[in-house]
Design an enzyme around this catalytic site. Structure first.
Site, PDB file in Angstrom:
ATOM      1  N   PRO A  53       0.840  -1.214   0.000  1.00 52.93           N
ATOM      2  CA  PRO A  53       0.000   0.000   0.000  1.00 52.93           C
ATOM      3  C   PRO A  53       0.868   1.254   0.000  1.00 52.93           C
ATOM      4  CG  PRO A  53      -0.607  -1.483   1.787  1.00 52.93           C
ATOM      5  CD  PRO A  53       0.668  -2.004   1.209  1.00 52.93           C
ATOM      6  N   GLY A  71       4.388   3.552   4.588  1.00 54.22           N
ATOM      7  CA  GLY A  71       5.728   3.506   5.178  1.00 54.22           C
ATOM      8  C   GLY A  71       6.367   2.132   5.101  1.00 54.22           C
ATOM      9  N   ASP A  84      16.114  -0.591   4.501  1.00 55.77           N
ATOM     10  CA  ASP A  84      15.071  -0.940   3.525  1.00 55.77           C
ATOM     11  C   ASP A  84      15.610  -1.824   2.403  1.00 55.77           C
ATOM     12  OD1 ASP A  84      13.839   0.926   5.107  1.00 55.77           O
ATOM     13  OD2 ASP A  84      12.910   2.022   3.463  1.00 55.77           O
ATOM     14  N   GLY A 132       2.110   4.879   0.788  1.00 57.04           N
ATOM     15  CA  GLY A 132       1.981   5.794   1.921  1.00 57.04           C
ATOM     16  C   GLY A 132       1.893   5.092   3.257  1.00 57.04           C
ATOM     17  N   GLY A 148       8.347   0.980   2.760  1.00 53.27           N
ATOM     18  CA  GLY A 148       9.582   0.906   1.966  1.00 53.27           C
ATOM     19  C   GLY A 148       9.347   0.534   0.517  1.00 53.27           C
ATOM     20  N   SER A 149       8.302   1.122  -0.107  1.00 51.08           N
ATOM     21  CA  SER A 149       8.005   0.741  -1.491  1.00 51.08           C
ATOM     22  C   SER A 149       9.114   1.162  -2.453  1.00 51.08           C
ATOM     23  CB  SER A 149       6.652   1.288  -1.940  1.00 51.08           C
ATOM     24  OG  SER A 149       6.582   2.666  -1.677  1.00 51.08           O
ATOM     25  N   SER A 150       9.778   2.304  -2.197  1.00 53.70           N
ATOM     26  CA  SER A 150      10.809   2.722  -3.157  1.00 53.70           C
ATOM     27  C   SER A 150      12.001   1.757  -3.133  1.00 53.70           C
ATOM     28  CB  SER A 150      11.247   4.166  -2.912  1.00 53.70           C
ATOM     29  OG  SER A 150      11.792   4.302  -1.632  1.00 53.70           O
ATOM     30  N   ALA A 151      12.362   1.264  -1.949  1.00 47.92           N
ATOM     31  CA  ALA A 151      13.468   0.290  -1.873  1.00 47.92           C
ATOM     32  C   ALA A 151      13.074  -1.011  -2.560  1.00 47.92           C
ATOM     33  CB  ALA A 151      13.844   0.023  -0.419  1.00 47.92           C
TER      34      ALA A 151
END
Ligand code: MEV
Length: 325
Positions: free
Chosen positions: A108, A112, A159, A110, A114-117
């Site tokens: 999901p 937190g 992350d 937002g 660690g989606s970018s990692a």
């Protein structure tokens, strides 16, 4: 035939269980990879362009890998950041271009987690495989950390390490040493998150200023956080629910003292406890964002009570890190 190549790699997100903020001062942290993943698919294109689409975010654009420029087609300038991670990941894996990059997230946004990692790690593995290069996990993890440093200026390796290796890790930043914890029992954890996000850089800076102004007060708080993380490591290895919960609650109080808690987070933290969680605390930088609750036997009650006013879901530890699909 080379031109019909298609590769998909996926990597898990993460949550910090103990030690956010204190880890910046060389104290230990404990974090877990979670069973919500980013999937990155690369397909050969016949023109000379590299197109990226992150469907779940409504972001798309073209990358010019030679000149390192991004042309955003859909999405806000703020969301352009994710294309930056992808471009730098493709370059790290020595990609020259002409491909479609499709990103699908079951992490999901937002929350937190660690989606970018996760996207970075999965992109590096997919691109290396696409280019018929075999990378070890150690190399993937290092390259992904470099990408985060390049894009963000500063980043802890938490992350990218978890997205690469999976599992639960104990990290001490001084020296940067990561130990995988052999936790075989399930961790019944619920994540709750608000739509308001904190700014990590500003929150970290706020703590730094407090410590500079009042070292005699803030340093003992950081020392207590260290003791909490070390106690939690043992409790997690022993499956000692009561102590894990107690230490989460203490950690929440200490984070509040550092000034990174919010009323919205507190509301979720107390709702979780009122509905049977053994412990609950904010997770990550704070200032909005997410909390975690430790809920043996009470997962459904805690999820539904937080879902009355915010978003909540159960997570499990992802024991498997980055992989080809
Ligand atoms: C943010 O997810 C965790 C912080 O400790 C910052 C960091 O470790 O880079 C607040």
């Amino acid at each position: 035939m080379l031109d019909s190549r298609q590769v998909t790699a996926s990597a898990p997100g993460k949550t910090i269980l103990f030690g956010e903020h204190s880890v910046v001062y060389g104290k230990p942290a404990i974090a877990a990879a979670v069973d919500k993943r980013a999937y990155v698919t690369l397909k050969k294109r016949e023109d000379n362009l590299t197109h990226v689409s992150v469907g779940d975010l409504g972001v798309s654009g073209f990358l010019d890998l030679k000149n390192r420029t991004i042309k955003l087609v859909t999405g806000s300038p703020f969301q352009r950041g994710i294309l930056e991670y992808i471009m730098r990941s493709l370059l790290k894996a020595e990609t020259e271009g002409s491909m479609d990059v499709d990103v699908r997230l079951d992490i999901p946004i937002g929350a937190g987690l660690g989606s970018s990692a996760a996207i970075t790690v999965a992109t590096i593995m997919a691109a290396a495989s696409f280019n018929q290069i075999k990378l070890t996990n150690e190399t993937i993890s290092n390259l992904a950390h470099q990408v985060e440093l390049d894009v963000q200026g500063a980043a802890s390796p938490i992350d990218t390490t978890l997205s690469t290796y999976g599992g639960v890790i104990y990290l001490s930043k001084n020296p940067q040493k990561l130990t995988k914890l052999q936790i075989n029992n399930e961790l019944p954890i619920v994540i709750g998150y608000t739509s308001t996000r904190g700014n990590t850089g500003e929150l970290v800076e706020g703590v730094r200023q407090k410590r500079e102004a009042r070292p005699e007060i803030i340093n003992p708080i950081l020392d207590s956080m260290e003791a909490v993380a070390n106690g939690a490591r043992q409790a997690l290895l022993n499956g000692d629910h009561k102590t894990i919960g107690l230490l989460m609650n203490i950690n929440q109080g200490l984070l509040d003292a550092l000034g990174v808690n919010t009323e919205d987070l507190s509301k979720m933290v107390f709702t979780a406890r009122d509905n049977g969680a053994m412990g609950s605390k904010l997770t990550g930088a704070g200032g909005g964002g997410s909390m975690i609750a430790y809920c043996p036997g009470k997962v459904e009650e805690v999820v539904s009570s937080i879902n009355q006013f915010e978003n909540a879901f159960q997570i499990n530890v992802a024991h498997e890190g980055v992989r080809l699909e």
